[in-house]
Structure formats: C-alpha cells, structure tokens
Design a protein around this motif. Structure first.
Motif, PDB file in Angstrom:
ATOM      1  N   VAL A  61       0.780  -1.127  -0.104  1.00 24.83           N
ATOM      2  CA  VAL A  61      -0.089  -0.116  -0.037  1.00 24.83           C
ATOM      3  C   VAL A  61       0.831   1.374  -0.039  1.00 24.83           C
ATOM      4  N   THR A 111      -0.180   5.442  -2.817  1.00 23.49           N
ATOM      5  CA  THR A 111      -1.561   5.382  -2.998  1.00 23.49           C
ATOM      6  C   THR A 111      -2.337   6.467  -3.512  1.00 23.49           C
ATOM      7  N   CYS A 112      -1.564   7.644  -3.318  1.00 23.46           N
ATOM      8  CA  CYS A 112      -2.314   8.831  -3.813  1.00 23.46           C
ATOM      9  C   CYS A 112      -2.428   8.794  -5.580  1.00 23.46           C
ATOM     10  N   ILE A 157      16.307  12.240  -3.166  1.00 21.65           N
ATOM     11  CA  ILE A 157      15.352  13.141  -3.295  1.00 21.65           C
ATOM     12  C   ILE A 157      15.762  13.818  -4.610  1.00 21.65           C
ATOM     13  N   ALA A 198      13.979  13.701  -8.017  1.00 19.74           N
ATOM     14  CA  ALA A 198      13.435  14.990  -8.625  1.00 19.74           C
ATOM     15  C   ALA A 198      13.718  15.180 -10.019  1.00 19.74           C
ATOM     16  N   PHE A 212      -0.286  15.155 -10.551  1.00 23.91           N
ATOM     17  CA  PHE A 212       0.354  14.110 -10.060  1.00 23.91           C
ATOM     18  C   PHE A 212       1.501  13.553 -10.806  1.00 23.91           C
ATOM     19  N   LEU A 247       4.117  14.981  -8.669  1.00 25.78           N
ATOM     20  CA  LEU A 247       3.945  14.191  -7.266  1.00 25.78           C
ATOM     21  C   LEU A 247       4.614  12.927  -7.326  1.00 25.78           C
ATOM     22  N   VAL A 255       7.525  12.462  -7.533  1.00 26.20           N
ATOM     23  CA  VAL A 255       8.859  12.663  -6.486  1.00 26.20           C
ATOM     24  C   VAL A 255       8.494  12.209  -5.173  1.00 26.20           C
ATOM     25  N   VAL A 256       7.375  12.292  -4.724  1.00 25.63           N
ATOM     26  CA  VAL A 256       6.993  12.043  -3.269  1.00 25.63           C
ATOM     27  C   VAL A 256       6.277  10.822  -3.272  1.00 25.63           C
ATOM     28  N   CYS A 303       6.140   7.279  -2.330  1.00 21.03           N
ATOM     29  CA  CYS A 303       6.811   6.464  -1.267  1.00 21.03           C
ATOM     30  C   CYS A 303       7.560   5.385  -1.712  1.00 21.03           C
ATOM     31  N   LEU A 340      11.063   6.081  -3.403  1.00 17.53           N
ATOM     32  CA  LEU A 340      12.087   6.352  -2.192  1.00 17.53           C
ATOM     33  C   LEU A 340      12.248   5.159  -1.393  1.00 17.53           C
ATOM     34  N   PHE A 350      -7.515  13.098  -3.751  1.00 15.12           N
ATOM     35  CA  PHE A 350      -6.462  11.972  -3.226  1.00 15.12           C
ATOM     36  C   PHE A 350      -5.061  12.661  -3.034  1.00 15.12           C
ATOM     37  N   LEU A 351      -4.965  13.657  -2.284  1.00 15.05           N
ATOM     38  CA  LEU A 351      -3.378  14.020  -1.733  1.00 15.05           C
ATOM     39  C   LEU A 351      -3.313  13.944  -0.283  1.00 15.05           C
ATOM     40  N   ILE A 389      -2.786  10.506   0.748  1.00 13.21           N
ATOM     41  CA  ILE A 389      -3.647   9.607   1.652  1.00 13.21           C
ATOM     42  C   ILE A 389      -2.721   8.825   2.342  1.00 13.21           C
ATOM     43  N   ILE A 425      10.409  21.511  -9.167  1.00  9.12           N
ATOM     44  CA  ILE A 425      10.219  20.415  -8.364  1.00  9.12           C
ATOM     45  C   ILE A 425      11.303  20.214  -7.452  1.00  9.12           C
ATOM     46  N   ILE A 426      12.691  20.476  -7.907  1.00 11.31           N
ATOM     47  CA  ILE A 426      13.830  20.157  -7.028  1.00 11.31           C
ATOM     48  C   ILE A 426      13.717  21.421  -6.175  1.00 11.31           C
ATOM     49  N   ILE A 444      10.920  20.767  -3.346  1.00 14.73           N
ATOM     50  CA  ILE A 444      10.866  19.821  -2.428  1.00 14.73           C
ATOM     51  C   ILE A 444      12.022  19.994  -1.354  1.00 14.73           C
ATOM     52  N   THR A 471       7.856  14.166   3.009  1.00 15.81           N
ATOM     53  CA  THR A 471       7.260  13.496   1.750  1.00 15.81           C
ATOM     54  C   THR A 471       5.741  13.428   1.689  1.00 15.81           C
ATOM     55  N   CYS A 473       2.417  14.134  -0.059  1.00 21.32           N
ATOM     56  CA  CYS A 473       1.884  14.575  -1.545  1.00 21.32           C
ATOM     57  C   CYS A 473       1.002  15.773  -1.312  1.00 21.32           C
ATOM     58  N   LEU A 529       3.602  19.177  -1.364  1.00 18.98           N
ATOM     59  CA  LEU A 529       3.878  19.605  -2.601  1.00 18.98           C
ATOM     60  C   LEU A 529       2.911  19.725  -3.372  1.00 18.98           C
ATOM     61  N   PHE A 583      -6.205  -2.092   5.697  1.00 20.91           N
ATOM     62  CA  PHE A 583      -6.426  -1.060   4.707  1.00 20.91           C
ATOM     63  C   PHE A 583      -7.794  -1.432   4.107  1.00 20.91           C
TER      64      PHE A 583
END
Lengths: 231, 202
Positions: free
Chosen positions: A22, A25-26, A73, A77, A101, A104, A106-107, A109, A112, B23-24, B26, B74-75, B78, B112, B114, B117, B182
């Motif tokens: 999971v 998810t976003c 990161i 990025a 998105f 996004l 980049v973030v 999970c 990373l 959905f940001l 989550i 982006i760089i 973040i 980190t 979502c 950002l 979940f």
C-alpha cells in the motif's frame, strides 16, 4: 529459484507496491479512473524507479549515509523533471491528464522506499531488476484498477466504447476508494489461498521424500483437543 | 472579493477536499487516523506546513519565472519543504517541549507528503485561477494562494478527524479477515467521499 527470479517475483507479486505494501496510494487512487491513465502513470513511475535505482546503486559508495535521503530526493526529482519535459514534448495528452500527479511522482513513497531499502545496498544489475519488477507490479495494479473502473464507470475499454451501461459511482472519487479497497482485499484473499496450498504441497513432498512420515497436522490438533478435554 | 474568498474556502475545504476528492495526502490519512487525537494533531501540523510552504514557494516561483528557470520547480520545492519541516521541528522543540511531544513526532512524516507539494504545485498551476472563481490569471495573488492552503489544510484535518472517529468504532466490530486494515478503511473512505461529493454540486 535463483536470486534474480526471487527479486522479480517479490517486486511483482509478494511485495506488490499497490496491493500488498500500500505505497504510492495517492497516484494509485487518482490515476486509475481509466485504463490509459493507469498504465500511463504506472509506466511513468516504472521509468523513474528504474533510472533512480540504477543511479543510486552506482553512487551507493559515494553518497555519505548521513545525507543519503536528500541525495536520493534530488536524484528522483531530477528524473521526474526530465520525464515531465519528455511527456510535455512528445505525449501532451498524457501530460495534461496527469496534471499535478506527474510532479508528485517525486514524493511517491514507492520510489524512495526502494532506493532506501534496496538500491542503496545492492549491486547495479539487481537494483535495476528490482526497480523494473516493482514498477511493473505497480503498473499492473493500476492497470487492473483502471480497467475495472473504466469498464463499470464509463462502459469502455481503453477508450473504446463497449456498451451504454455505466455507473457514475465508479468514475467518481468514492469509486476509486471502493475499488482500491476491494482489490486489496481480493489480493490478500488470493495470495493467502495460494500460499496455503503451496505450503501443503511442500509438506506432502517432504513426507514422500522421508522414509518416516511426518506427523499429520490433524492428529496433532486432535491430540491438543484431547489434552484440553483432559484439563 | 468577498465572493472569491467564500469560493476559495468552500472549494479548498469541501468541494475539492484534499483527501476525499483530490487524493492528496492519503498516506497519513491511512497511517495516522487510528485515533481522533493523533488525527487532529497531524492535521494541525499539515496545515501549518502547508501555509508556510506556500508562503515561500509562491513568491519563489514568481521569481524563478522572471529568471526563466521555472523548470527547476520540483527540485526547489521539495528542498524548501524538507528544510522547512526540519526547521519547524527544531523551533517547536526549542520553544515548547510539550507541544513538541504531541505534535512534533508527526512533522518528519510530512516531508514527503503529497499534500504539501500538491498545494505548492496546485496554486502555481496555469488553470488554478479558474477553479477558485477568478476571471483572469492576473488577479491571482499570494493572499488567495495562502487562503487556499489554509483551508485545504482545514479540509484535510476535517477528513482525518472524521476518519479517526469512524476507525475507533470499526476496531471493535468483527471484520472479515481479508478486509481487515487497509481494505475496510478504504471502503469507509469511499462512503465519506460520497458524502463530500454533495459539495461539488453546490
């Protein structure tokens, strides 16, 4: 099973990013409204994951461990920025439909997570395979959700209209949560079943190969019951 | 002016709620919503960082645009968010150790995230002015961006706290083995999203 086979199976099924761990998810929820969006997002993530895993693995002896997270990161990025430029130029439709998105990623999970757990410790080839397998596992999950939601919500398959029947619920945000939840539940259910049968078969094989049969689990349980009754 | 402010508040907090509609964020929604208390503090931390991040990234983006280096957004973003979270953690630990104990532990989790950002990227988007009811892109300013960030955070907190309350109850109910964790949370979120769908019809 050799090492590479294990990495592949782990990334694709046993540690599937979307359904088992999971992670990410976003984007999984937001980009699964249609099959094309789902596969587009999945492949974008796979590309970034593969490239960042390779680069991080190459630099794993250079990056000091105290500043490894910021370094990861920046690498991620950079690849996302490159991917964004590429999509803007060559596939503008996908660029528009992914919207915020795309940045996004980049973030996410998953990326990373693989960098930290795998690529920062393993050789290049293993890391590349791990990135590819995890990414494709994520792509498959998003694709499946995208196909389900598009079929029920819009009555089409990869943008081709199949029938007029449609349930608006599945293309809304509520439908995204619902389909994702049910997909995870089904995935857990099926993997549990498969694992159980696999273990049973293994136990049988062991019993055949040994001269003396191993004690049957049923009898062990019966013994326990007897003991309980005696108590 | 007044109408725009009202539109921004309704849009950010309800009709395009960050968790249930866009959905940001989550991950914290699933991870930190087991108790109402922790959900609330997480919401406060996210709101704080969202507003501060927007306060820095929005003017920065305008500056970057003037220098024609906006492709580096982006760089830059973040890094600013990561630095901001670190700084905030240190400041809170220094000023109020008790607040740090209740809220500080959530801060590293949102580097980190979502949602942070996401809000920084959304407010600099080309079509953002239209989604909050402005007529032209030129009338968009830092004030509106900050207001949007603040109420996006409030909407985030609202969804978190509601979910925390529901999950406290679900824990006591018998749930099928494969639906535990979940999946049942997702299905619950689905019903909450349906309730929030009403606001998009306004």
């Amino acid at each position: 099973m050799n090492k590479y086979g294990k990495i592949t199976i782990d990334g694709l099924v046993t540690n599937n990013a979307a359904f088992k761990l999971v992670l990410g998810t976003c984007s999984a929820l937001a980009m699964s409204a249609t099959a094309i969006k789902g596969f587009g997002m999945g492949i974008s993530v796979t590309v970034v994951l593969l490239l960042s895993n390779v680069l991080i693995s190459l630099l794993r002896k250079v990056i000091p461990s105290t500043v490894r997270i910021p370094a990861f990161i920046v690498i991620i990025a950079t690849f996302v920025t490159l991917l964004r430029m590429f999509l803007y130029k060559f596939i503008p439709d996908l660029y528009d439909s992914m919207g915020v998105f795309l940045s996004l990623i980049v973030v996410n999970c998953l990326i990373l997570g693989r960098a930290e757990a795998f690529a920062s410790k393993q050789p290049v080839l293993d890391s590349a395979l791990d990135g590819l397998a995890s990414g494709l596992g994520f792509t498959a999950a998003l694709g499946i959700m995208g196909i389900i939601r598009e079929l029920l919500g819009a009555g089409s398959f990869f943008g081709i209209k199949l029938w007029d029947f449609q349930i608006a619920f599945f293309s809304s945000s509520a439908g995204a949560f619902f389909v994702y939840g049910i997909c995870i539940a089904l995935f857990v259910f099926i993997t549990d079943k498969v694992e159980k049968t696999f273990r049973k078969k293994k136990a049988q094989l062991l019993r055949v190969s040994h001269d003396e049969p191993l004690p049957e689990p049923e009898t062990a349980e019966a013994n326990n019951d007897n003991l309980k009754e005696a108590e | 002016m007044g109408a725009t402010i009202l539109t921004i508040i309704i849009t950010a907090a309800f009709s395009s709620n960050f968790i249930l509609v866009q959905f940001l964020g989550i991950c914290p929604f699933l991870g930190v919503s087991k108790r109402t208390g922790s959900a609330f503090y997480m919401g406060v931390a996210v709101t704080l960082v969202m507003v501060l991040a927007t306060l820095i990234t929005y003017p920065l983006y305008l500056g970057m645009k003037a220098l024609n280096i906006e492709f580096l957004e982006i760089i830059f973003f973040i890094f600013i968010i990561a630095a901001l979270v670190q700084m905030l953690e240190k400041i809170i630990a220094k000023i109020s150790p008790s607040l740090y104990k209740t809220m500080g532990i959530y801060l590293p989790l949102i580097t980190t995230n979502c949602a942070i950002l996401g809000v920084a990227e959304l407010v600099i988007g080309d079509n953002f002015y239209a989604s909050i009811g402005l007529q032209a892109a030129s009338s968009m300013n830092l004030g509106y961006a900050l207001l949007y960030a603040l109420f996006a955070g409030v909407g985030f907190m609202l969804a978190m706290v509601l979910m925390g309350g529901v999950r406290e109850r679900i824990e006591k109910l018998p749930v099928a083995k494969c639906m535990k964790g979940f999946p049942i949370t997702m299905v619950t979120a689905s019903f909450m999203a349906m309730a929030f769908y009403v606001f998009t019809l306004l």
